[in-house]
Design an enzyme around this catalytic site. Structure first.
Site, PDB file in Angstrom:
ATOM      1  N   ASP A 105       5.541  -9.743   5.294  1.00 59.97           N
ATOM      2  CA  ASP A 105       5.344 -10.389   4.488  1.00 59.97           C
ATOM      3  C   ASP A 105       5.833 -10.647   3.206  1.00 59.97           C
ATOM      4  O   ASP A 105       4.775 -12.373   2.299  1.00 59.97           O
ATOM      5  CB  ASP A 105       3.598  -9.560   3.739  1.00 59.97           C
ATOM      6  CG  ASP A 105       2.396  -9.130   4.567  1.00 59.97           C
ATOM      7  OD1 ASP A 105       2.117  -9.584   5.937  1.00 59.97           O
ATOM      8  OD2 ASP A 105       1.805  -8.127   4.672  1.00 59.97           O
ATOM      9  N   MET A 153       0.692 -14.900  10.115  1.00 63.84           N
ATOM     10  CA  MET A 153      -0.093 -13.474   8.932  1.00 63.84           C
ATOM     11  C   MET A 153       0.927 -13.388   7.465  1.00 63.84           C
ATOM     12  O   MET A 153       1.385 -14.329   7.560  1.00 63.84           O
ATOM     13  CB  MET A 153       1.239 -11.929   9.348  1.00 63.84           C
ATOM     14  CG  MET A 153      -0.430 -11.297  10.905  1.00 63.84           C
ATOM     15  SD  MET A 153       0.909 -10.038  10.937  1.00 63.84           S
ATOM     16  CE  MET A 153      -0.603  -8.976  12.478  1.00 63.84           C
ATOM     17  N   ALA A 191       4.999 -28.969  10.605  1.00 66.62           N
ATOM     18  CA  ALA A 191       4.134 -28.867  11.026  1.00 66.62           C
ATOM     19  C   ALA A 191       3.130 -30.348  10.130  1.00 66.62           C
ATOM     20  O   ALA A 191       3.751 -30.775   9.326  1.00 66.62           O
ATOM     21  CB  ALA A 191       3.243 -27.975  10.225  1.00 66.62           C
ATOM     22  N   GLY A 243       0.871  -0.659   0.225  1.00 65.04           N
ATOM     23  CA  GLY A 243      -0.270  -0.162  -0.280  1.00 65.04           C
ATOM     24  C   GLY A 243       0.654   1.442  -0.218  1.00 65.04           C
ATOM     25  O   GLY A 243       0.672   2.051  -1.178  1.00 65.04           O
ATOM     26  N   ARG A 274      -7.197 -26.811  19.792  1.00 63.40           N
ATOM     27  CA  ARG A 274      -6.393 -25.785  20.098  1.00 63.40           C
ATOM     28  C   ARG A 274      -6.442 -24.853  19.497  1.00 63.40           C
ATOM     29  O   ARG A 274      -5.160 -25.434  17.794  1.00 63.40           O
ATOM     30  CB  ARG A 274      -5.286 -25.434  20.927  1.00 63.40           C
ATOM     31  CG  ARG A 274      -5.733 -26.123  22.196  1.00 63.40           C
ATOM     32  CD  ARG A 274      -7.317 -25.055  23.759  1.00 63.40           C
ATOM     33  NE  ARG A 274      -7.466 -26.344  24.699  1.00 63.40           N
ATOM     34  CZ  ARG A 274      -8.372 -27.005  24.956  1.00 63.40           C
ATOM     35  NH1 ARG A 274      -9.335 -27.660  23.851  1.00 63.40           N
ATOM     36  NH2 ARG A 274      -8.759 -27.742  26.101  1.00 63.40           N
TER      37      ARG A 274
END
Length: 323
Positions: free
Chosen positions: A128, A170, A187, A104, A247
């Site tokens: 990001d 994020m 993961a 932006g 969770r």
């Protein structure tokens, strides 16, 4: 080039201070005056501009956030707002701007440059890592390491209680943090915005883990409009596996804070130096980045026509490592 203004705008990222320090020190070396514009484009509109000397950037290279503060400005999105900003640019007798920020912010820089033909250099500063023209953006490495530390700690409690954790990270519309942290922390699955989302693939991963005797697992979810949020995914998964203890952990803005890593400090220092050098050499209207460990220049008017792409090889590797 006698007077340079520095702006940090949009979301903050670790390493912005290192870039500010580099710009000020480089400008001082070449006998150029530096001015800090407080609170981003909003500060340029309101005339919040201060002198910056080398003493002002002492001991900030290790600090997260930005000493110039940051804010989002709806007014700058209007022609009237940008007209006010230009008046203050001229009033302070600035010759050029170095603008540090994400998508932006750099889009705003592009429009401002086009409207008023101002010498502007952009520096990609966002966790990001989604700015085309640089392999890594300032703050990405720090955020990634923050996420890994957090996930490692969550895994300790997941293992202790035999729980399935959904961890949301994020990234806006990019899965760089999710993919790399997911591989680095082992993961069970990674939900990426770049790939078609399929809940059945997630269930297959869980079933496979069950067969292999997994009693606890971590699933990384990248924030994105295309992907259901972590809480929604947890709810759907609970219906499928009612006996599971599930969770959710939203890491949130912790990812933006903290002391920048060595990588981010060095990257910010390099980009700060070359941004000043570019203005001195009359080379502006560019984003200064780093491609294959070399300084690169991408036209401001071109940068948002493309997007940094995540590594397809890493996606293949992650699929193999899931099983």
């Amino acid at each position: 080039m006698k007077n340079i203004g520095i702006i940090t705008s949009g979301g903050d990222s670790p390493g912005m201070n290192a870039a500010i320090r580099s710009i000020v020190k480089t400008a001082y070396y070449y006998r150029i005056n530096c001015f800090g514009i407080l609170f981003g484009f909003k500060g340029l509109i309101n005339g919040n501009i201060i002198n910056l000397c080398t003493i002002d950037v002492k001991n900030i290279i290790n600090r997260g956030g930005t000493i110039l503060k940051t804010a989002r400005s709806k007014e700058f999105e209007t022609k009237e707002g940008r007209k006010k900003a230009y008046k203050n640019f001229k009033k302070k007798k600035l010759d050029g701007l170095i603008i540090i920020g994400g998508n932006g912010t750099l889009t705003g820089a592009k429009i401002f440059e086009e409207e008023y033909n101002i010498p502007i250099i952009g520096i990609p500063g966002t966790i990001d890592n989604d700015i085309y023209g640089s392999d890594c953006t300032i703050g990405y490495d720090t955020a990634l390491n923050t996420v890994i530390v957090a996930i490692d700690k969550i895994r300790d409690t997941a293992t202790s209680h035999n729980r399935l954790f959904f961890i949301e990270v994020m990234g806006r519309e990019s899965g760089f943090i999710a993919l790399n942290s997911g591989i680095a922390t082992g993961a069970l699955n990674i939900m990426l915005p770049e790939k078609n989302y399929n809940i059945n693939n997630l269930f297959k991963s869980i079933d496979k883990g069950n067969k292999e005797g997994k009693s606890s697992s971590i699933i990384i979810v990248s924030e994105d409009k295309k992907i259901q949020k972590a809480y929604s995914l947890a709810k759907i998964t609970k219906k499928k596996y009612p006996n599971y203890e599930i969770r959710v952990s939203i890491l949130g803005h912790i990812q933006r804070g903290g002391n920048p890593t060595c990588f981010d400090r060095v990257l910010a220092s390099k980009l700060g130096f070359f941004s000043v050098k570019s203005l001195i050499d009359g080379k502006y209207g560019f984003i200064v980045g780093s491609k294959e460990n070399k300084i690169s220049y991408t036209l401001l008017k071109e940068f948002n026509k493309k997007k940094n792409k995540i590594d397809e090889e890493l996606i293949k590797i992650s699929k193999i490592l899931f099983f």
